[in-house]
Design a protein around this motif. Structure first.
Motif, mmCIF file in Angstrom:
data_model
loop_
_atom_site.group_PDB
_atom_site.id
_atom_site.type_symbol
_atom_site.label_atom_id
_atom_site.label_comp_id
_atom_site.label_asym_id
_atom_site.label_seq_id
_atom_site.Cartn_x
_atom_site.Cartn_y
_atom_site.Cartn_z
ATOM 1 N N UNK A 160 10.178 4.972 -12.829
ATOM 2 C CA UNK A 160 10.464 6.139 -12.006
ATOM 3 C C UNK A 160 11.182 5.795 -10.721
ATOM 4 N N UNK A 161 11.243 4.501 -10.428
ATOM 5 C CA UNK A 161 11.769 4.101 -9.124
ATOM 6 C C UNK A 161 13.280 3.872 -9.138
ATOM 7 N N UNK A 177 0.199 6.493 -6.837
ATOM 8 C CA UNK A 177 -1.014 7.290 -7.064
ATOM 9 C C UNK A 177 -0.760 8.784 -6.867
ATOM 10 N N UNK A 178 0.117 9.095 -5.917
ATOM 11 C CA UNK A 178 0.313 10.506 -5.612
ATOM 12 C C UNK A 178 1.316 11.194 -6.509
ATOM 13 N N UNK A 179 2.296 10.449 -6.996
ATOM 14 C CA UNK A 179 3.430 11.131 -7.625
ATOM 15 C C UNK A 179 3.874 10.629 -8.983
ATOM 16 N N UNK A 180 3.341 9.518 -9.476
ATOM 17 C CA UNK A 180 3.873 9.016 -10.740
ATOM 18 C C UNK A 180 3.035 9.425 -11.948
ATOM 19 N N UNK A 235 0.598 4.126 -2.774
ATOM 20 C CA UNK A 235 0.323 5.537 -2.478
ATOM 21 C C UNK A 235 1.327 6.425 -3.204
ATOM 22 N N UNK A 236 2.571 5.987 -3.245
ATOM 23 C CA UNK A 236 3.591 6.740 -3.991
ATOM 24 C C UNK A 236 3.217 6.810 -5.460
ATOM 25 N N UNK A 271 0.821 -1.207 0.000
ATOM 26 C CA UNK A 271 0.000 0.000 0.000
ATOM 27 C C UNK A 271 0.858 1.260 0.000
ATOM 28 N N UNK A 272 1.943 1.227 0.737
ATOM 29 C CA UNK A 272 2.848 2.379 0.742
ATOM 30 C C UNK A 272 3.346 2.658 -0.669
ATOM 31 N N UNK A 273 3.786 1.604 -1.322
ATOM 32 C CA UNK A 273 4.245 1.752 -2.696
ATOM 33 C C UNK A 273 3.157 2.304 -3.595
#
Lengths: 237, 237
Positions: free
Chosen positions: A235-236, A144-147, A141-142, A137-139
DNA sequence: AGAGCTATTTGATGCGGGTCAATCCGAAAT
DNA sequence: ATTTCGGATTGACCCGCATCAAATAGCTCT
């Protein structure tokens, strides 16, 4: 709009049939959980609806499950993609906070709340699994929020590479090997998972194909000729 | 009718558990955790960096903590806002999957991995808390994937209403009462939490103020004259 | 009070992705 | 094969938010 589309989809029996055929059940892994009920559901079966009384905790024994939330106007977000070993139904309080739907034909273990309360070993297993899902989920959220859209799709594909945990380009196995990926989701579901529209997902797939980063005949069987190149778009790294 | 529906929502405990009373500077609650090591950090202290060896599990005793992830090019997503009672440091493998930073001066309980392994009661407490945080993450995924900038900011403000779990407009207390909210985050942090840019956050605050939905002198002390009106902008009801 | 910061606000502009609307394609039925 | 129908793709256009840039407001330190 999108609401209407979803509505149509939910009520269409033909769709269900097509889905069931398209997603043949995995070769029965024959797992069991001693002391738990086991249940089977067809693809698309709604196991839990948001707002339902929280009557049980589930573990996925076979197949895939999606957790999602809806806004009143019909916008949908798929929150988690669950596979074998994942658990759901662990809301706080008496009410389910997300809906759960079978993505493929599934087999589930059902644990009554009383059983969970009585069994520390079970709680530990659920706990361990929850930690893993929390990281996912943490991944997400990253993502959804920033990519960007392309990064989301690339990340999504990398996550689905069989046998690897979303970091397929790393580690021992050759990153330049050709890999076949089964998506097992419609474009609409991918869009709802990635926080995009179906059109953007489609366009992004097309762009990736034009750039020879992926190829496919059936639109849910993607071939990645070179994982490293695709991984670079997530992006990672 | 409307009242009945409101009542139903009010009893939806998931929100209460997930968001209640987080985030108040509680005059030194003097909590302690027997058998755990306690530490204090100043605001801004980096408690865990992403990629660190996972050496301990933490519980927030006082203050606020943010969990965030960075992309190589510097984009940041704040994943969770943690308040009193929340836990972090529960990665799966040997490496932290998110960074943790003190948002305010904090007091933390530190549990060594061995202590967690040895103490089932502790695991149960962590487990219960993790469930609550999981629900909050689900909500946040919906926000990041599907809500507009205005909806995000409105949702954010509603979550911070003291003493209520994100559904402050409902329930016994008058939804048309005036409420004061302490943000305790910079615009940049709010932006990184909501998946927006600092400019968009600022503009949205200004727009809300122009519409008389909020007012403020200090930019981190917001007054909401009417919670119901603000709640209607969250997209959730 | 004034200088020198940094954070916030506001303005101008552009682009990524959403929206609306046609096709296109593939599976199932005839 | 031909039809049909739902999903996927592609195109045209637009808008919300990001980006770039400048002005303003709060702070701290003299």
């Amino acid at each position: 709009m999108e609401a209407a589309r979803n509505e149509a989809r939910f009520n269409n029996a033909k769709y269900d049939a097509a889905w069931a055929i398209r997603f043949r059940p995995e070769p029965e892994a024959a797992r069991t959980r001693p002391g738990a009920h086991h249940v089977r559901y067809a693809a698309r079966h709604l196991v839990i609806d948001e707002g339902d009384a929280a009557r049980a905790v589930y573990e996925v024994l076979d197949g895939g499950v999606i957790l999602f939330k809806l806004l009143p106007d019909g916008r949908r977000q798929i929150i988690e993609l669950l596979g074998v070993g994942d658990v759901f139904g662990l809301a706080v309080g008496p009410v389910a906070d997300v809906a759960a739907e079978a993505l493929t034909p599934v087999r589930l273990a059902v644990f009554e709340p009383a059983a969970v309360d009585a069994d520390p070993a079970l709680r530990d297993r659920l706990f361990a699994r929850l930690r893993a899902q929390m990281c996912a989920l943490h991944d997400h959220a990253l993502l959804l929020g920033r990519k960007s859209a392309q990064e989301r799709v690339a990340t999504y594909l990398m996550r689905l590479v069989p046998g690897r945990g979303g970091l397929a380009c790393i580690g021992a196995a050759p990153g330049n090997a050709e890999v076949r990926i089964e998506l097992r989701m419609s474009r609409q579901e991918i869009a709802d998972y990635l926080g995009l529209t179906i059109e953007t997902v489609s366009r992004t797939f097309s762009a990736l194909r034009r750039a020879n980063l992926i190829s496919y005949r059936k639109q849910d069987e993607v071939v990645v000729p070179n994982l490293c190149r695709l991984c670079r778009l997530t992006g990672a790294h």
